[in-house]
Write a protein that holds these residues in place. Structure first.
Motif, short mmCIF file in Angstrom:
data_model
loop_
_atom_site.label_atom_id
_atom_site.label_comp_id
_atom_site.label_asym_id
_atom_site.label_seq_id
_atom_site.Cartn_x
_atom_site.Cartn_y
_atom_site.Cartn_z
N ARG A 166 32.90 -29.08 12.52
CA ARG A 166 33.45 -28.56 11.27
C ARG A 166 32.57 -28.91 10.08
N VAL A 167 31.95 -30.09 10.11
CA VAL A 167 31.02 -30.46 9.05
C VAL A 167 29.90 -29.44 8.94
N VAL A 168 29.33 -29.07 10.08
CA VAL A 168 28.24 -28.09 10.08
C VAL A 168 28.73 -26.75 9.54
N ARG A 169 29.91 -26.33 9.96
CA ARG A 169 30.44 -25.04 9.48
C ARG A 169 30.64 -25.08 7.98
N VAL A 170 31.19 -26.18 7.47
CA VAL A 170 31.43 -26.30 6.03
C VAL A 170 30.11 -26.33 5.26
N LEU A 171 29.15 -27.11 5.74
CA LEU A 171 27.84 -27.16 5.08
C LEU A 171 27.23 -25.77 4.95
N HIS A 172 27.34 -24.98 6.02
CA HIS A 172 26.73 -23.66 6.05
C HIS A 172 27.55 -22.63 5.28
N ASP A 173 28.83 -22.49 5.61
CA ASP A 173 29.63 -21.39 5.08
C ASP A 173 30.01 -21.58 3.62
N LEU A 174 30.21 -22.83 3.19
CA LEU A 174 30.59 -23.09 1.81
C LEU A 174 29.38 -23.24 0.90
N GLU A 175 28.19 -23.16 1.49
CA GLU A 175 26.94 -23.32 0.75
C GLU A 175 26.94 -24.62 -0.06
N VAL A 176 27.19 -25.70 0.66
CA VAL A 176 27.22 -27.03 0.06
C VAL A 176 25.86 -27.34 -0.57
N THR A 177 25.89 -27.90 -1.78
CA THR A 177 24.65 -28.21 -2.49
C THR A 177 24.32 -29.70 -2.49
N LEU A 178 25.35 -30.55 -2.48
CA LEU A 178 25.17 -32.00 -2.49
C LEU A 178 26.08 -32.64 -1.45
N THR A 179 25.63 -33.75 -0.87
CA THR A 179 26.46 -34.47 0.08
C THR A 179 26.41 -35.97 -0.22
N TRP A 180 27.43 -36.67 0.23
CA TRP A 180 27.50 -38.12 0.08
C TRP A 180 27.94 -38.70 1.42
N SER A 181 27.09 -39.56 2.00
CA SER A 181 27.38 -40.11 3.33
C SER A 181 26.49 -41.31 3.59
N MET A 182 26.68 -41.95 4.74
CA MET A 182 25.71 -42.92 5.21
C MET A 182 24.48 -42.18 5.72
N PRO A 183 23.30 -42.79 5.67
CA PRO A 183 22.10 -42.12 6.17
C PRO A 183 22.23 -41.62 7.61
N THR A 184 22.83 -42.43 8.47
CA THR A 184 22.96 -42.04 9.88
C THR A 184 23.70 -40.72 10.03
N GLU A 185 24.70 -40.49 9.18
CA GLU A 185 25.47 -39.25 9.25
C GLU A 185 24.56 -38.02 9.14
N THR A 186 23.59 -38.07 8.26
CA THR A 186 22.75 -36.89 8.03
C THR A 186 21.93 -36.54 9.28
N LEU A 187 21.56 -37.55 10.07
CA LEU A 187 20.84 -37.29 11.32
C LEU A 187 21.77 -36.68 12.37
N ILE A 188 23.01 -37.15 12.39
CA ILE A 188 23.99 -36.58 13.33
C ILE A 188 24.31 -35.14 12.95
N TRP A 189 24.43 -34.85 11.66
CA TRP A 189 24.65 -33.45 11.24
C TRP A 189 23.52 -32.56 11.72
N ALA A 190 22.29 -33.05 11.61
CA ALA A 190 21.14 -32.24 12.02
C ALA A 190 21.22 -31.91 13.51
N ALA A 191 21.59 -32.91 14.31
CA ALA A 191 21.73 -32.66 15.75
C ALA A 191 22.86 -31.68 16.03
N ALA A 192 23.98 -31.83 15.33
CA ALA A 192 25.11 -30.91 15.51
C ALA A 192 24.75 -29.50 15.05
N ALA A 193 23.97 -29.40 13.97
CA ALA A 193 23.56 -28.10 13.47
C ALA A 193 22.69 -27.36 14.49
N ARG A 194 21.76 -28.08 15.11
CA ARG A 194 20.91 -27.45 16.12
C ARG A 194 21.73 -26.96 17.31
N LEU A 195 22.71 -27.74 17.73
CA LEU A 195 23.55 -27.32 18.84
C LEU A 195 24.40 -26.11 18.48
#
Length: 437
Positions: A166-195
């Motif tokens: 759902r994070v990946v869907r929200v990032l893409h469909d809502l055209e998110v411009t800024l995010t706030w998270s732990m650094p590790t989260e951003t790497l997990i999003w990237a892996a989920a986005a590729r899948l």
């Protein structure tokens, strides 16, 4: 009285260290007055309220144990009806500590967090991917984003309703411009986005920055995250007890907000407290009304310096090293996560190594990497050599198939979140009665 942003110091209001010191000193009298209403500091003052910086530095440090002993309201300095929020720390270094804030406090908290060099704008869509629970982190970013008119997407990273798919869907469909998270989260999003069939660097064109905090971040990992997503990675440092304490300038240096808090450095090796250098951070927030903290010992290992920076903010720089003393002995060395992380993310980017884990024994360091089969041999050989040459310890490095450490099903699953109920049909599982899962 509600405090407004215009009542608080603003970047550029001082031209050097002396003016910054005078700015701090001008706020001390009010801070001491607030502290004198707290049962904890009433006992500590012993009838004589401090007035000057010299008086402040004569006070003993306020410890995390002091906060725990004062649970829940032993440090409260205002009537309870004036409180806006109550929070507790995550407890990563022991039992959680309580914190509380008035609306006046929140004006200062939100403005400090919003001091991002990329800016937070009214046309931003801001995904907040940190806890919205007792910790302050999610609420802080939410409040700061709304202060500047941004649209907030409350993507709590502890909620069953917000899996990575759902994070990946929200990032893409809502055209998110800024995010706030732990650094590790951003790497997990990237892996989920590729899948999910997306490329992180090209399929999220609205994204313009990743705000990160909550864990130490080495320059090597930061550079890799920025390369993967194609946007700046903007670091933030703070705590539930204090709110934002430092933010990044356009030149990539982390600056302590010394117009809003006085920093000191405790040196555990000799028990002294100094104005700068390496040691453990001690902080006195200057605009904390509900729960004043005088010389609060955060116990984070840092390096603080007053060297000039090209940004012209005239604020000290801080390097955050993490919890003091964290690391494990291997052979004749003590190995920290930061040292290992640097070596992992200095591997060639084409190896695509981002997920790893390590276990330290008295003689050997065992490391496992997720890496594609064609890169496994060179990646493991390179990391083994780097650990031996730069850390001086023996290491056994193994390559694992992608999806071993961060399972693919965890990145693609859609969590079945239901409301509790008590009545079930004949073929339904009534062991789920009353539970949210």
């Amino acid at each position: 009285m509600t405090q407004t942003v215009s009542d608080l110091p603003e970047l550029g209001q001082w031209r050097g260290h002396e003016e910054l010191t005078r700015l701090q000193d001008a706020q001390l009298e009010q801070l001491f007055g607030w502290a004198a209403r707290s049962p904890f500091y009433q006992r500590r003052f012993g009838g004589t309220v401090p007035r000057t910086r010299a008086d402040l530095t004569d006070l003993p440090l306020t410890s995390k144990q002091d906060l725990r002993d004062g649970y829940p309201f032993g440090l409260l300095a205002v009537p309870k009806q004036e409180l806006a929020t109550y929070h507790e720390s995550s407890g990563t270094a022991g039992a959680p500590t309580a914190s509380y804030y008035t609306e006046r406090d929140w004006t200062d908290l939100a403005e400090r967090y919003a001091r991002k060099w990329v800016g937070i704008r009214a046309d931003d869509v801001f995904l907040v991917r940190t806890p919205y629970a007792l910790m302050i982190t999610g609420h802080l970013a939410h409040r700061a984003a709304r202060l500047h008119g941004a649209t907030v997407v409350p993507g709590d990273n502890r909620s069953l309703a917000m899996p990575y798919s759902r994070v990946v869907r929200v990032l893409h469909d809502l055209e998110v411009t800024l995010t706030w998270s732990m650094p590790t989260e951003t790497l997990i999003w990237a892996a989920a986005a590729r899948l999910a069939g997306h490329h992180p660097g090209t399929d999220f064109p609205a994204l313009r920055a990743l705000f990160v905090g909550g864990e130490p971040l080495t320059p090597a990992r930061r550079a890799r995250i920025s390369r993967i997503w194609g946007v700046p990675v903007v670091e933030e440092y703070g705590s539930t007890e204090t709110g934002s304490l430092a933010g990044e300038c356009p030149h990539g240096r982390l600056h302590f907000w010394a117009d809003r808090a006085i920093p000191e450095i405790y040196r555990p090796e000799d028990g002294t407290v100094v104005a700068e250098g390496a040691g453990q951070l001690v902080v006195t927030p200057l605009y904390r009304e509900a729960m004043p903290l005088l010389r609060y010992h955060l116990e984070d290992a840092v390096e603080l310096s007053y060297r000039d920076c090209a940004c012209g903010w005239n604020l000290p720089t801080i390097r955050v090293l993490g919890r003091s003393g964290f690391g494990y002995p291997v052979g004749n060395a003590r190995i920290s996560q930061q040292e290992l992380e640097t070596l992992v993310f200095e591997l060639p980017a084409e190896y695509d190594v981002v997920f790893w884990r390590a276990k330290a024994t008295t003689e050997t360091l065992f490391v496992e990497l997720e890496v594609a089969a064609e890169h496994s041999a060179p990646a493991t050989a390179a990391l083994t050599a780097a650990i031996r040459s730069r850390l001086g310890v023996d290491a056994y490095v193994a390559g694992l198939a992608p999806g071993t450490l961060v399972p693919h099903h965890a990145l693609t699953a859609t969590q079945d979140v239901v409301k509790p109920r008590s009545l079930f049909g004949p073929d339904e599982d009534w062991d789920k009665a009353l539970l949210y899962y």
